[in-house]
Design a protein around this motif. Structure first.
Motif, PDB file in Angstrom:
ATOM      1  N   ARG A 133       0.860  -1.189   0.000  1.00 22.82           N
ATOM      2  CA  ARG A 133       0.000   0.000   0.000  1.00 22.82           C
ATOM      3  C   ARG A 133       0.894   1.235   0.000  1.00 22.82           C
ATOM      4  O   ARG A 133       1.765   1.383   0.845  1.00 22.82           O
ATOM      5  N   SER A 134       0.673   2.100  -0.949  1.00 21.44           N
ATOM      6  CA  SER A 134       1.479   3.317  -1.051  1.00 21.44           C
ATOM      7  C   SER A 134       0.593   4.472  -1.476  1.00 21.44           C
ATOM      8  O   SER A 134      -0.129   4.377  -2.474  1.00 21.44           O
ATOM      9  N   ASN A 135       0.623   5.531  -0.695  1.00 25.56           N
ATOM     10  CA  ASN A 135      -0.104   6.747  -1.038  1.00 25.56           C
ATOM     11  C   ASN A 135       0.651   7.933  -0.462  1.00 25.56           C
ATOM     12  O   ASN A 135       1.775   7.781   0.049  1.00 25.56           O
ATOM     13  N   ARG A 136       0.044   9.102  -0.523  1.00 27.33           N
ATOM     14  CA  ARG A 136       0.734  10.301  -0.046  1.00 27.33           C
ATOM     15  C   ARG A 136       1.028  10.223   1.449  1.00 27.33           C
ATOM     16  O   ARG A 136       2.093  10.657   1.913  1.00 27.33           O
ATOM     17  N   ALA A 137       0.097   9.665   2.218  1.00 31.03           N
ATOM     18  CA  ALA A 137       0.284   9.598   3.672  1.00 31.03           C
ATOM     19  C   ALA A 137       1.419   8.647   4.043  1.00 31.03           C
ATOM     20  O   ALA A 137       2.251   8.966   4.906  1.00 31.03           O
ATOM     21  N   THR A 138       1.464   7.457   3.417  1.00 26.83           N
ATOM     22  CA  THR A 138       2.531   6.515   3.738  1.00 26.83           C
ATOM     23  C   THR A 138       3.894   7.050   3.301  1.00 26.83           C
ATOM     24  O   THR A 138       4.894   6.856   3.988  1.00 26.83           O
ATOM     25  N   GLU A 139       3.935   7.728   2.167  1.00 24.91           N
ATOM     26  CA  GLU A 139       5.194   8.332   1.708  1.00 24.91           C
ATOM     27  C   GLU A 139       5.670   9.403   2.682  1.00 24.91           C
ATOM     28  O   GLU A 139       6.870   9.500   2.994  1.00 24.91           O
ATOM     29  N   THR A 140       4.727  10.197   3.188  1.00 20.22           N
ATOM     30  CA  THR A 140       5.087  11.240   4.155  1.00 20.22           C
ATOM     31  C   THR A 140       5.595  10.633   5.446  1.00 20.22           C
ATOM     32  O   THR A 140       6.594  11.094   6.026  1.00 20.22           O
ATOM     33  N   PHE A 141       4.920   9.565   5.917  1.00 19.77           N
ATOM     34  CA  PHE A 141       5.337   8.920   7.164  1.00 19.77           C
ATOM     35  C   PHE A 141       6.713   8.284   7.003  1.00 19.77           C
ATOM     36  O   PHE A 141       7.555   8.345   7.917  1.00 19.77           O
ATOM     37  N   ASP A 142       6.960   7.649   5.859  1.00 16.41           N
ATOM     38  CA  ASP A 142       8.287   7.081   5.600  1.00 16.41           C
ATOM     39  C   ASP A 142       9.366   8.163   5.666  1.00 16.41           C
ATOM     40  O   ASP A 142      10.464   7.935   6.197  1.00 16.41           O
ATOM     41  N   PHE A 143       9.043   9.334   5.134  1.00 10.81           N
ATOM     42  CA  PHE A 143      10.014  10.436   5.110  1.00 10.81           C
ATOM     43  C   PHE A 143      10.324  10.928   6.523  1.00 10.81           C
ATOM     44  O   PHE A 143      11.495  11.083   6.892  1.00 10.81           O
ATOM     45  N   PHE A 144       9.286  11.147   7.332  1.00  9.06           N
ATOM     46  CA  PHE A 144       9.501  11.701   8.659  1.00  9.06           C
ATOM     47  C   PHE A 144      10.020  10.677   9.661  1.00  9.06           C
ATOM     48  O   PHE A 144      10.442  11.050  10.761  1.00  9.06           O
ATOM     49  N   ALA A 145       9.989   9.409   9.301  1.00  5.80           N
ATOM     50  CA  ALA A 145      10.537   8.377  10.180  1.00  5.80           C
ATOM     51  C   ALA A 145      11.971   8.012   9.832  1.00  5.80           C
ATOM     52  O   ALA A 145      12.513   7.046  10.374  1.00  5.80           O
ATOM     53  N   ARG A 146      12.606   8.772   8.934  1.00  5.65           N
ATOM     54  CA  ARG A 146      14.012   8.525   8.635  1.00  5.65           C
ATOM     55  C   ARG A 146      14.874   8.855   9.843  1.00  5.65           C
ATOM     56  O   ARG A 146      14.545   9.744  10.616  1.00  5.65           O
ATOM     57  N   PRO A 147      15.991   8.144  10.049  1.00  3.96           N
ATOM     58  CA  PRO A 147      16.545   7.057   9.236  1.00  3.96           C
ATOM     59  C   PRO A 147      15.980   5.678   9.588  1.00  3.96           C
ATOM     60  O   PRO A 147      16.331   4.688   8.969  1.00  3.96           O
ATOM     61  N   PHE A 148      15.091   5.640  10.603  1.00  7.54           N
ATOM     62  CA  PHE A 148      14.563   4.353  11.051  1.00  7.54           C
ATOM     63  C   PHE A 148      13.807   3.637   9.938  1.00  7.54           C
ATOM     64  O   PHE A 148      13.886   2.406   9.809  1.00  7.54           O
ATOM     65  N   LEU A 153      12.539  -4.360   7.634  1.00  8.63           N
ATOM     66  CA  LEU A 153      11.442  -4.548   8.582  1.00  8.63           C
ATOM     67  C   LEU A 153      11.796  -5.532   9.689  1.00  8.63           C
ATOM     68  O   LEU A 153      11.446  -5.312  10.854  1.00  8.63           O
ATOM     69  N   LEU A 154      12.513  -6.596   9.360  1.00 10.90           N
ATOM     70  CA  LEU A 154      12.854  -7.595  10.375  1.00 10.90           C
ATOM     71  C   LEU A 154      13.801  -7.041  11.429  1.00 10.90           C
ATOM     72  O   LEU A 154      13.815  -7.509  12.572  1.00 10.90           O
ATOM     73  N   ALA A 155      14.603  -6.048  11.068  1.00  8.20           N
ATOM     74  CA  ALA A 155      15.560  -5.474  12.020  1.00  8.20           C
ATOM     75  C   ALA A 155      14.936  -4.373  12.864  1.00  8.20           C
ATOM     76  O   ALA A 155      15.454  -4.067  13.950  1.00  8.20           O
ATOM     77  N   LEU A 160      14.659  -0.910  17.567  1.00 10.70           N
ATOM     78  CA  LEU A 160      13.803   0.004  18.308  1.00 10.70           C
ATOM     79  C   LEU A 160      13.785  -0.336  19.791  1.00 10.70           C
ATOM     80  O   LEU A 160      13.881   0.566  20.638  1.00 10.70           O
ATOM     81  N   PHE A 161      13.686  -1.611  20.141  1.00 13.84           N
ATOM     82  CA  PHE A 161      13.672  -1.964  21.561  1.00 13.84           C
ATOM     83  C   PHE A 161      15.025  -1.674  22.205  1.00 13.84           C
ATOM     84  O   PHE A 161      15.079  -1.259  23.380  1.00 13.84           O
ATOM     85  N   ALA A 162      16.109  -1.873  21.466  1.00 10.74           N
ATOM     86  CA  ALA A 162      17.429  -1.537  22.007  1.00 10.74           C
ATOM     87  C   ALA A 162      17.523  -0.040  22.302  1.00 10.74           C
ATOM     88  O   ALA A 162      18.080   0.368  23.333  1.00 10.74           O
ATOM     89  N   LEU A 163      16.957   0.788  21.431  1.00 15.51           N
ATOM     90  CA  LEU A 163      16.964   2.236  21.661  1.00 15.51           C
ATOM     91  C   LEU A 163      16.083   2.606  22.846  1.00 15.51           C
ATOM     92  O   LEU A 163      16.449   3.477  23.653  1.00 15.51           O
ATOM     93  N   HIS A 164      14.928   1.955  22.968  1.00 15.51           N
ATOM     94  CA  HIS A 164      14.074   2.200  24.134  1.00 15.51           C
ATOM     95  C   HIS A 164      14.781   1.777  25.423  1.00 15.51           C
ATOM     96  O   HIS A 164      14.654   2.448  26.454  1.00 15.51           O
ATOM     97  N   ALA A 165      15.510   0.674  25.369  1.00 15.42           N
ATOM     98  CA  ALA A 165      16.259   0.221  26.542  1.00 15.42           C
ATOM     99  C   ALA A 165      17.343   1.227  26.919  1.00 15.42           C
ATOM    100  O   ALA A 165      17.559   1.517  28.109  1.00 15.42           O
ATOM    101  N   ALA A 166      18.038   1.778  25.915  1.00 12.45           N
ATOM    102  CA  ALA A 166      19.061   2.791  26.185  1.00 12.45           C
ATOM    103  C   ALA A 166      18.439   4.038  26.794  1.00 12.45           C
ATOM    104  O   ALA A 166      18.998   4.637  27.727  1.00 12.45           O
ATOM    105  N   LEU A 167      17.261   4.444  26.281  1.00 10.88           N
ATOM    106  CA  LEU A 167      16.573   5.606  26.845  1.00 10.88           C
ATOM    107  C   LEU A 167      16.156   5.341  28.281  1.00 10.88           C
ATOM    108  O   LEU A 167      16.370   6.192  29.166  1.00 10.88           O
ATOM    109  N   ALA A 168      15.563   4.180  28.539  1.00 11.74           N
ATOM    110  CA  ALA A 168      15.109   3.847  29.894  1.00 11.74           C
ATOM    111  C   ALA A 168      16.284   3.801  30.862  1.00 11.74           C
ATOM    112  O   ALA A 168      16.190   4.298  32.002  1.00 11.74           O
TER     113      ALA A 168
END
Length: 301
Positions: A133-148, A153-155, A160-168
């Motif tokens: 699924r690709s539209n303007r909203a998904t493209e925008t979300f992909d852009f603002f979620a860079r570099p993540f 997808l498998l990584a 993300l959990f490693a980063l949350h652990a570092a923050l906690a």
């Protein structure tokens, strides 16, 4: 004051994205992206005669300046900056020693927490969205979620959990802890932090549960964004603002993923977003209460 903090985070996000994008080498036919790119381009063009730096280096300078300005503003206004992990755990800068360095650190951590929540929402939405699924909203979300968003997808869950652990880990060891009472709903300072007391294994385990709480905060951001879009859609429909209706509807469809009914701009009222909102909100509250009880469970006494 929450709206002021959120506005600062959005401003920081705009220049953070410039560290991971090269508009001179990319073309944006998406109107959601072109507006933000024009804004940051204007700011960087205005400062280019002063900074004499490449775009990414200038964006870094602006990021640091905004963080410093925010810290000084909150110090002047005597507004406490609190990082909330879950519903019940609130961390604030320790006032002893060099207060300014503590405020700067917590401003950095506050923006880091905002980014991690955004990336968590991105991952959750991607998991419940049909493939391709690709539209303007998904493209925008992909852009603002860079570099993540550029990670496989498998990584993404593991990173993300490693980063949350570092923050906690960082927040629990550099901030003063207060907990929100489930009865009085007021935050009370805690003299002995459960994340710093007891055997090392218990501290690591409870910090891991705190990281899980931080991860679950993505559900809270998702429901808040959905609630704002639902209200915005309703207000735009009342005012007959067709463009705003389309923007809000596309945003709601993005967050609903495969549960969306693809009725952008259509007639009638769809109760699916409200049902989705209440279900996700109940899940988030249940997770917060369960992890709160686990963290306060006495271990190895």
């Amino acid at each position: 004051m929450d709206y002021l903090i959120f506005s600062f985070n959005l401003l920081l996000l705009l220049f953070w994205i410039r560290l991971w994008s090269a508009p001179s080498k990319e073309f944006y036919f998406n109107p959601f992206l072109s507006g933000t790119i024009k804004f940051t381009d204007s700011a960087l063009a205005f400062l280019r005669p002063v900074l004499y730096l490449p775009e990414q280096a200038a964006a870094t300078v602006i990021l640091l300046f905004v963080i410093l300005f925010k810290a000084l503003l909150f110090l002047r206004l005597q507004v406490p900056l609190t990082i909330k992990l879950g519903t019940f755990f609130h961390f604030s800068p320790i006032v002893v020693g060099d207060r300014m360095s503590g405020l700067l650190l917590f401003n950095l951590l506050h923006f880091a927490a905002f980014l991690l929540k955004l990336w968590t929402v991105y991952l959750l939405v991607r998991l419940i969205t049909p493939p391709f699924r690709s539209n303007r909203a998904t493209e925008t979300f992909d852009f603002f979620a860079r570099p993540f968003s550029r990670l496989p997808l498998l990584a993404q869950p593991f990173v993300l959990f490693a980063l949350h652990a570092a923050l906690a880990f960082t927040v629990s060891r550099t901030g003063a802890l207060s907990t929100l009472s489930q009865i009085t709903e007021s935050a009370k300072p805690i003299t002995t932090s459960p994340f710093l007391a007891g055997p090392l294994f218990a501290q690591i385990l409870k910090t891991g549960w705190l990281a899980a709480l931080s991860f679950a905060d993505g559900l809270s951001m998702l429901t808040r964004a959905l609630f704002i879009l639902i209200l915005g859609n309703l207000a735009a429909a009342i005012l007959q603002a067709r463009g705003a209706v389309i923007i809000c509807s596309e945003g709601v469809e993005l967050l609903l993923g495969r549960f969306a009914r693809n009725r952008i701009g259509g007639a009638g009222f769809d109760f699916t977003p409200l049902i989705y909102f209440f279900v996700v909100d109940m899940m988030y509250n249940s997770i917060c209460i369960g992890l709160f009880n686990l963290i306060h469970l006495p271990l190895f006494n």
